[in-house]
Scaffold this motif. Structure first.
Motif, mmCIF file in Angstrom:
data_model
loop_
_atom_site.group_PDB
_atom_site.id
_atom_site.type_symbol
_atom_site.label_atom_id
_atom_site.label_comp_id
_atom_site.label_asym_id
_atom_site.label_seq_id
_atom_site.Cartn_x
_atom_site.Cartn_y
_atom_site.Cartn_z
ATOM 1 N N ASP A 34 51.376 -31.462 -59.906
ATOM 2 C CA ASP A 34 52.176 -29.747 -61.541
ATOM 3 C C ASP A 34 53.010 -29.962 -61.027
ATOM 4 O O ASP A 34 53.255 -29.184 -59.616
ATOM 5 C CB ASP A 34 50.606 -29.848 -62.096
ATOM 6 N N ASP A 35 54.027 -29.035 -62.127
ATOM 7 C CA ASP A 35 54.991 -28.369 -62.098
ATOM 8 C C ASP A 35 56.171 -29.176 -61.486
ATOM 9 O O ASP A 35 57.134 -28.117 -61.768
ATOM 10 C CB ASP A 35 54.435 -26.577 -60.699
ATOM 11 N N HIS A 80 49.552 -29.547 -56.116
ATOM 12 C CA HIS A 80 50.998 -27.965 -56.469
ATOM 13 C C HIS A 80 52.271 -28.143 -55.741
ATOM 14 O O HIS A 80 53.222 -28.596 -55.886
ATOM 15 C CB HIS A 80 50.616 -27.255 -56.990
ATOM 16 N N HIS A 132 54.051 -31.920 -68.259
ATOM 17 C CA HIS A 132 53.804 -31.284 -68.091
ATOM 18 C C HIS A 132 53.646 -29.462 -69.058
ATOM 19 O O HIS A 132 53.848 -28.765 -68.948
ATOM 20 C CB HIS A 132 53.562 -30.995 -66.777
ATOM 21 N N HIS A 189 55.874 -24.712 -69.617
ATOM 22 C CA HIS A 189 54.680 -24.448 -68.911
ATOM 23 C C HIS A 189 53.934 -23.201 -69.687
ATOM 24 O O HIS A 189 53.898 -22.191 -69.286
ATOM 25 C CB HIS A 189 54.983 -23.889 -67.459
HETATM 26 ZN ZN LIG Z 1 51.760 -26.231 -63.887
#
Ligand SMILES: [Zn+2]
Length: 261
Positions: free
Chosen positions: A88-89, A30, A144, A148
């Motif tokens: 991710d993110d 992350h 993603h 979210h």
């Molecule tokens: Zn995430």
């Protein structure tokens, strides 16, 4: 006789690539920092130790797409020990800290971003940074969802018809934004919070070919394409623990780290 030979060679061909591959895994990161900031942050030195460990043990770091192709296409091959890196993110540290390492080490990396944060939230990457990373040829930018959401929470809050529209928009709008602002083809998805269940049906309908969870296990050719497992990488994952997760035969027995999805 001929039929038996053909059957035997077909069985061999089918078994061949499958048996040749001994360890396939996807790692998910992350955020990156010099210090152990929070549960989702991995220190740069730890990430570099992971890469070193993988190479020393004979793993090839392959693009995530290559693993997906191996899962989807019977004739596709994969190095015996293959690992894909995902992040991710879309945190800003991906550009500031990960990009230089990826370029130095020539690491193929798939980023799963949610466009509502991009060029918007203070901690997030900008579209310009994503375009710059994509232009290196090392980064694949994928979905993603749009913002979210937790699909379990939203499903309880909404009527079935509302939820269907909501989930469809989350999956569709994310793809449209990434394709128009970064380029490339978006057909892979990381499930927010690892929640998928019945939303898999919508992903399939929209043409997503692979989607990824936070289930900590290795892959084989029977892994479900829309719920593929990934190992969550946190600061506590030392090379020793990584060895154990990947099923290295001489890996010492150590307790697995606690997952924080
Ligand atoms: Zn995430």
């Amino acid at each position: 006789m001929l039929a038996a030979l053909l059957a035997a060679s077909e069985a061999f061909a089918a078994a061949g690539p499958k048996e040749a591959v001994s360890a396939v895994a996807i790692l998910v990161y992350h955020r990156f920092s010099d210090t152990d900031d929070d549960s989702m942050t991995v220190r740069v030195a730890t990430f570099e130790a992971h890469v070193r460990f993988l190479r020393e043990r004979g793993y090839q770091i392959v693009p995530l797409r290559r693993i997906v192709a191996w899962l989807r296409e019977p004739g596709a091959t994969l190095p015996a020990k293959s690992v894909a890196l995902t992040v991710d993110d879309g945190h800003e540290s991906v550009y500031e800290r990960l990009l230089p390492i990826a370029q130095r080490e020539q690491l193929p990396i798939t980023l799963f971003v949610y466009p509502s944060a991009i060029s918007n939230a203070s901690y997030a990457l900008t579209w310009e940074q994503l375009r710059a990373m994509h232009a290196t040829g090392l980064f694949d930018v994928q979905s993603h969802t749009w913002w979210h959401p937790n699909f379990n929470v939203e499903r309880r809050r909404q009527s079935p018809a509302e939820f269907e529209r909501f989930a469809t928009t989350q999956l569709q709008h994310s793809r449209e934004l990434i394709e128009s602002k970064v380029g490339g083809h978006v057909d892979m998805l990381a499930w927010p919070f690892g929640v998928y269940d019945d939303v898999m049906r919508i992903a399939s309908k929209l043409g997503y070919v692979a989607a990824f969870t936070l289930k900590a296990r290795r892959l084989d050719r029977s892994s479900p394409l829309l719920a593929l497992p990934r190992f969550l990488m946190v600061e506590d994952v030392t090379p020793r623990i990584l060895a154990r997760l990947l099923g290295e035969p001489d890996a010492p027995s150590v307790p697995a780290t606690e997952a924080h999805p």
